[in-house]
Design an enzyme around this catalytic site. Structure first.
Site, PDB file in Angstrom:
ATOM      1  CG  PHE A   1      -1.887   1.189   1.169  1.00 44.26           C
ATOM      2  CD1 PHE A   1      -3.061   1.118   0.436  1.00 44.26           C
ATOM      3  CD2 PHE A   1      -1.587   2.380   1.823  1.00 44.26           C
ATOM      4  CE1 PHE A   1      -3.927   2.213   0.363  1.00 44.26           C
ATOM      5  CE2 PHE A   1      -2.442   3.472   1.746  1.00 44.26           C
ATOM      6  CZ  PHE A   1      -3.612   3.389   1.024  1.00 44.26           C
TER       7      PHE A   1
ATOM      8  CG  ASP B   1       5.566   3.529   1.944  1.00 45.02           C
ATOM      9  OD1 ASP B   1       5.569   4.085   3.062  1.00 45.02           O
ATOM     10  OD2 ASP B   1       4.569   3.480   1.205  1.00 45.02           O
TER      11      ASP B   1
ATOM     12  CE  LYS C   1      -0.967   5.497   7.884  1.00 45.74           C
ATOM     13  NZ  LYS C   1      -0.608   4.969   6.565  1.00 45.74           N
TER      14      LYS C   1
HETATM   15  C1  LIG Z   1      -0.845   5.231   5.133  1.00 41.80           C
HETATM   16  C2  LIG Z   1       0.183   4.826   4.167  1.00 41.80           C
HETATM   17  C3  LIG Z   1       0.384   5.537   2.971  1.00 41.80           C
HETATM   18  C4  LIG Z   1      -0.494   6.659   2.543  1.00 41.80           C
HETATM   19  O1  LIG Z   1      -0.479   7.755   3.411  1.00 41.80           O
HETATM   20  P1  LIG Z   1      -1.564   8.914   3.240  1.00 41.80           P
HETATM   21  O2  LIG Z   1      -1.151   9.933   4.273  1.00 41.80           O
HETATM   22  O3  LIG Z   1      -2.910   8.331   3.528  1.00 41.80           O
HETATM   23  O4  LIG Z   1      -1.463   9.422   1.870  1.00 41.80           O
HETATM   24  C5  LIG Z   1       1.412   5.111   2.138  1.00 41.80           C
HETATM   25  N1  LIG Z   1       2.201   4.075   2.462  1.00 41.80           N
HETATM   26  C6  LIG Z   1       2.040   3.385   3.612  1.00 41.80           C
HETATM   27  C7  LIG Z   1       2.956   2.242   3.921  1.00 41.80           C
HETATM   28  C8  LIG Z   1       1.014   3.720   4.497  1.00 41.80           C
HETATM   29  O5  LIG Z   1       0.831   3.012   5.613  1.00 41.80           O
END
Ligand SMILES: *Cc1c(COP(=O)(O)O)cnc(C)c1O
Length: 395
Positions: A138, A223, A252
């Site tokens: 994701f 990421d 986050k």
């Molecule tokens: C939450 C998340 C995103 C996206 O972040 P947003 O602030 O919602 O755009 C991307 N990569 C990972 C691994 C995430 O947990």
């Protein structure tokens, strides 16, 4: 407004992308607890999806923000700000990156990382633009990060998606190797897949990806939007694994609730960005930077991350006991305070029952319970959650 009024007003006016949300109206938080507008207390094992690392109303963050609100919220990156410069120094001094850029969301950080990878090769006169990512990954909801995300359920309504992404099985080094072509610019993975089911990478996998990228002369992007900022018991999950990426993305927990994201890169990569290549109006504004600076200062205090590791290990042990006790528990996995519990039953149902008992938790897919509590939880908080979960599994 009464709870029912809030819910009705939301249904009348807010686009229905969240469907039926959990039927509580949250009003305030303190420590590791949230309170709804009827005064009911909830022990929080979700932390706003890994955002509220220091829980709620943390004195240092609250004081810093109050002071900043009185001074300056925003004035554009046309000018310099002391707090932004200090945050950049702090992040770089404590990471494998040499330079940083700020955005407002995780997706924006990943977009920036992808742009930087492309620009890095453009600078060398090479047409490399493809990014290899993992299935079940994701990476965000913008068109490019959606294309990077390896889950068709999020993508299918929005095709055609931007080109230049390839998905391979996670923890499968061979698959990654086979996917590399002359066009490949980078491999991008989460060190632990969050949304996709709390799937930790094997150490050999990340080490192998590092070697593959070095051999092919391409970039490794981690990421760490969910795994970063202390979640795994280290400031970054790449430290937990001992494998350094060329670019790392954060979001986050970075601002403990203030929207701020970042991507960091080694100088040889970051230097590819020239004036005019990238920008963000709100990204790294003084208020957001102040929140991130205060949050990082607390997390970097002596002993803080050690405690995260200890409480995480205790939590893990308590959950393993449940796994032995109940057939409905398949597996407990994760690192630090990022823990998934795979069930044979619906995780959503269990989360609903936990909520009824005053505990907030998350799911990842159909049958994985996901716990991302504030990093300040104690073993007593863990005991309370485990007691609730025990009762639910015994039903
Ligand atoms: C939450 C998340 C995103 C996206 O972040 P947003 O602030 O919602 O755009 C991307 N990569 C990972 C691994 C995430 O947990």
């Amino acid at each position: 407004m009464l709870k029912e009024e809030v819910i009705q007003t939301d249904q009348d006016y807010f686009m229905n992308v969240f469907g039926k949300r959990f039927p509580i109206v949250l009003e305030r938080g303190e420590g590791v607890c949230l309170y709804d507008n009827e005064g009911v207390e909830y022990l929080d094992f979700a932390a706003g999806i890994a955002v509220n690392a220091l829980g709620y109303k943390h004195p240092q963050v609250t004081e810093a923000l109050k002071e900043q609100v009185e001074k300056l919220l925003h004035a554009s990156n046309l000018y310099y700000f002391e707090i932004q410069a200090k945050l950049s120094k702090l992040l770089v001094e404590n990471s494998c990156g040499d330079k940083v850029f700020y955005g407002n969301s995780g997706a924006e950080a990943n977009e920036g990382a992808i742009k930087l990878a492309r620009k890095y090769f453009k600078e060398q006169g090479q047409e490399k633009y493809e990014v290899i990512t993992a299935k079940e990954s994701f990476h965000g909801r913008t068109l490019s990060t959606l294309a990077a995300t390896g889950q068709t359920k999020y993508q299918k309504a929005f095709t055609p998606l931007p080109k230049g992404f390839k998905h391979v099985s996670y923890n499968d080094l061979n698959a990654a190797q086979k996917a590399i072509t002359k066009q490949t610019a980078a491999i991008m993975v989460e060190p632990i897949q969050g949304e996709g089911g709390v799937n930790p990478a094997q150490k050999e996998y990340l080490q192998g990806l590092r070697e593959l990228c070095d051999q092919a002369g391409i970039l490794l992007i981690f990421d760490e939007i969910q795994t970063g900022i202390g979640r795994t018991g280290d400031l970054f999950a790449y430290q937990t694994y001992g494998v350094e990426p060329d670019i790392v993305t954060l979001a986050k927990a970075l601002g403990n609730g203030m929207p701020i994201s970042a991507f960091l890169a080694k100088d040889r990569v970051a230097d590819a960005f020239k004036p005019g290549d990238h920008a963000s109006t709100f990204g790294g504004n003084p208020l957001a930077c102040r929140a991130a600076y205060a949050t990082l200062q607390v997390i970097l205090e002596d002993g803080f991350l050690k405690k995260v590791k200890e409480v995480g290990a205790y939590f893990r042990e308590r959950l393993e006991q449940l796994a032995v006790q109940y057939d409905s528990v398949v597996e407990v996995r994760g690192k630090g305070l990022m823990i998934g519990v795979e069930l044979k039953i619906s995780a959503k149902e269990v989360v609903g029952k936990l909520l009824d008992g005053g505990v907030l938790a998350l799911t990842a897919g159909e049958n994985v319970l996901r716990f991302l509590p504030p990093l300040i939880i104690t073993t007593e908080d863990v005991d309370q959650l485990v007691k609730s979960l025990d009762r639910i599994l015994a039903e």
